[in-house]
Design a protein around this motif. Structure first.
Motif, PDB file in Angstrom:
ATOM      1  N   SER A 158       0.653  -1.049  -0.226  1.00 53.61           N
ATOM      2  CA  SER A 158      -0.206   0.520  -0.332  1.00 53.61           C
ATOM      3  C   SER A 158       0.927   1.489  -0.417  1.00 53.61           C
ATOM      4  O   SER A 158       0.479   2.164  -0.828  1.00 53.61           O
ATOM      5  CB  SER A 158      -0.791  -0.088   1.671  1.00 53.61           C
ATOM      6  N   ASP A 159       2.015   0.947   0.603  1.00 51.21           N
ATOM      7  CA  ASP A 159       2.759   2.479   1.182  1.00 51.21           C
ATOM      8  C   ASP A 159       3.327   2.786   0.082  1.00 51.21           C
ATOM      9  O   ASP A 159       3.341   3.590  -0.794  1.00 51.21           O
ATOM     10  CB  ASP A 159       4.047   2.498   1.945  1.00 51.21           C
ATOM     11  N   ARG A 169      -4.023   7.599  -2.188  1.00 53.79           N
ATOM     12  CA  ARG A 169      -4.217   7.209  -0.649  1.00 53.79           C
ATOM     13  C   ARG A 169      -5.116   8.687  -0.409  1.00 53.79           C
ATOM     14  O   ARG A 169      -6.498   7.379   0.666  1.00 53.79           O
ATOM     15  CB  ARG A 169      -2.529   8.010  -0.188  1.00 53.79           C
ATOM     16  N   PRO A 173      -7.954   5.295   1.646  1.00 53.85           N
ATOM     17  CA  PRO A 173      -6.879   5.823   3.024  1.00 53.85           C
ATOM     18  C   PRO A 173      -6.559   4.166   3.431  1.00 53.85           C
ATOM     19  O   PRO A 173      -5.121   4.068   4.253  1.00 53.85           O
ATOM     20  CB  PRO A 173      -7.440   6.805   3.649  1.00 53.85           C
ATOM     21  N   GLU A 174      -7.621   3.835   3.392  1.00 47.99           N
ATOM     22  CA  GLU A 174      -6.636   2.160   4.186  1.00 47.99           C
ATOM     23  C   GLU A 174      -6.208   1.285   3.646  1.00 47.99           C
ATOM     24  O   GLU A 174      -5.413  -0.126   4.053  1.00 47.99           O
ATOM     25  CB  GLU A 174      -8.054   1.627   5.029  1.00 47.99           C
ATOM     26  N   MET A 256      -2.937  14.461   3.013  1.00 47.98           N
ATOM     27  CA  MET A 256      -4.104  13.935   4.191  1.00 47.98           C
ATOM     28  C   MET A 256      -4.728  14.365   5.003  1.00 47.98           C
ATOM     29  O   MET A 256      -6.495  14.605   5.241  1.00 47.98           O
ATOM     30  CB  MET A 256      -3.377  12.679   5.272  1.00 47.98           C
ATOM     31  N   ARG A 261      -8.002  12.882   5.932  1.00 47.33           N
ATOM     32  CA  ARG A 261      -8.294  11.477   5.684  1.00 47.33           C
ATOM     33  C   ARG A 261      -6.810  11.035   6.609  1.00 47.33           C
ATOM     34  O   ARG A 261      -6.954   9.805   6.979  1.00 47.33           O
ATOM     35  CB  ARG A 261      -7.229  10.840   4.185  1.00 47.33           C
ATOM     36  N   THR A 262      -6.655  12.284   7.424  1.00 45.80           N
ATOM     37  CA  THR A 262      -4.998  11.249   8.431  1.00 45.80           C
ATOM     38  C   THR A 262      -5.108  10.045   9.524  1.00 45.80           C
ATOM     39  O   THR A 262      -5.043   9.705   9.519  1.00 45.80           O
ATOM     40  CB  THR A 262      -5.223  12.792   9.599  1.00 45.80           C
ATOM     41  N   ARG A 264      -7.789   7.775   9.164  1.00 46.69           N
ATOM     42  CA  ARG A 264      -7.800   6.610   8.249  1.00 46.69           C
ATOM     43  C   ARG A 264      -6.604   6.080   7.650  1.00 46.69           C
ATOM     44  O   ARG A 264      -6.524   4.331   7.623  1.00 46.69           O
ATOM     45  CB  ARG A 264      -8.967   6.752   7.391  1.00 46.69           C
ATOM     46  N   TYR A 265      -5.921   7.154   7.193  1.00 44.74           N
ATOM     47  CA  TYR A 265      -4.550   6.680   7.182  1.00 44.74           C
ATOM     48  C   TYR A 265      -3.622   5.770   7.684  1.00 44.74           C
ATOM     49  O   TYR A 265      -2.441   4.891   8.093  1.00 44.74           O
ATOM     50  CB  TYR A 265      -3.605   8.030   6.619  1.00 44.74           C
ATOM     51  N   LYS A 266      -3.428   7.077   9.380  1.00 49.58           N
ATOM     52  CA  LYS A 266      -2.511   5.975  10.119  1.00 49.58           C
ATOM     53  C   LYS A 266      -3.035   4.920  10.716  1.00 49.58           C
ATOM     54  O   LYS A 266      -2.302   4.196  11.288  1.00 49.58           O
ATOM     55  CB  LYS A 266      -2.561   7.555  11.070  1.00 49.58           C
ATOM     56  N   ALA A 268      -4.673   3.130   9.728  1.00 46.96           N
ATOM     57  CA  ALA A 268      -4.867   1.304   8.530  1.00 46.96           C
ATOM     58  C   ALA A 268      -4.463   0.194   8.768  1.00 46.96           C
ATOM     59  O   ALA A 268      -5.432  -0.507   8.254  1.00 46.96           O
ATOM     60  CB  ALA A 268      -3.920   2.369   7.383  1.00 46.96           C
TER      61      ALA A 268
END
Ligand code: 13P
Ligand code: ZN
Length: 273
Positions: A158-159, A169, A173-174, A256, A261-262, A264-266, A268
């Protein structure tokens, strides 16, 4: 009855999405399958009145009891669904106890990936009822990603992929999940997919294909388009010998934050820690 079935509005969404899947070359031959969950009050009364024979499901789905599913038929072609959805898509009712299905109209041989569709739809009723659409297809560049050993780790996958284009992303985001190889159509594939989908909207099936979920078929397709495009960028860079490092963490975090979306991203891959 057939004329009444043809008026069921989601059938046109199936046709539209399947035309695109065929056009893109992702759902070759009989590859891929789709499902959409609908409620009784969204269907014409004539269709819900019929009482059909019960066929046991390979797993129990109590949350789906009394609900209806539109599902692509096994062996049907995406390019055919595009022109005649009512023939290749079947309407089914899940029995009240969630142990069997009843065929109502349209195609009467549900996809071999019925275990995945039922297990995931069941999980949606349980944890995020606004989600009701599932697309499984075979996008070539995404499948190629599963051949790279380091991408068996979904966080690395994903990254790497979702940092290659500024909006990827934001839309996913997930991140993207990855399942080990399972026999196509197996109950194991269904159970593992339903577990992984609790955390993500897109899963790669090892050396097989991708599965995406959404609040509508088009929402699921949007996310597939975004990740397949990211894979295309990845392979283009690779074949030109250009590094695939992508966006800096700073640029990614700024985006993000801007799009909210911060979290949801963090969060993930917290489930994998
Ligand atoms: P079905 O034709 O049974 O839906 O199978 C296609 C497929 O892609 C299986 O994973
Ligand atoms: Zn498949």
């Amino acid at each position: 009855m057939r004329e009444i079935y043809e008026t069921v509005s989601p059938l046109s969404a199936f046709a539209e999405v399947c035309e695109w899947l065929a056009f893109k070359g992702w759902s070759e031959a009989e590859g891929g399958n789709l499902s959409l969950r609908i409620e009784e009050d969204e269907l014409p009364e004539e269709l819900t009145a019929s009482v059909a024979e019960e066929v046991d499901l390979p797993l129990e789905v109590p949350e789906l009891g009394g609900k209806y599913l539109l599902i692509t038929g096994s062996g049907t072609r995406s390019r055919d669904i595009a022109t005649d959805a009512a023939t290749d898509i079947g309407l089914y009712r899940i029995t009240n106890d969630g142990t069997a299905y009843q065929w109502i109209i349209g195609n009467n041989r549900p996809t071999s990936e019925m275990p995945s569709h039922c297990a995931i739809q069941c999980e949606f009723v349980r944890s995020r009822p606004e989600y009701r659409a599932i697309i499984h297809t075979h996008p070539p560049r995404l499948i190629s990603m599963t051949h790279v050993p380091e991408f068996k780790d979904p966080k690395i996958l994903s990254d790497t992929l979702l940092g290659l284009q500024s909006e990827a992303r934001i839309i996913v985001p997930e991140g993207i999940g990855h399942l080990p190889f399972c026999v196509p159509g197996s109950l194991e594939l269904g159970v593992l997919s339903a577990e992984e989908i609790k955390y993500r909207n897109i899963i790669l099936w090892h050396m097989h294909g991708a599965l995406a979920v959404g609040t509508s078929l088009n929402h699921a397709l949007d996310q597939l388009e975004v990740v397949e495009k990211a894979s295309e960028i990845y392979w283009t860079l690779k074949s030109a010998g250009i590094p695939t490092d992508g966006m800096s963490e700073d640029d990614l975090m700024t985006s993000m934050e801007y799009f909210g979306r911060t979290d949801r991203y963090k969060n993930a891959f917290k489930d994998k820690e």
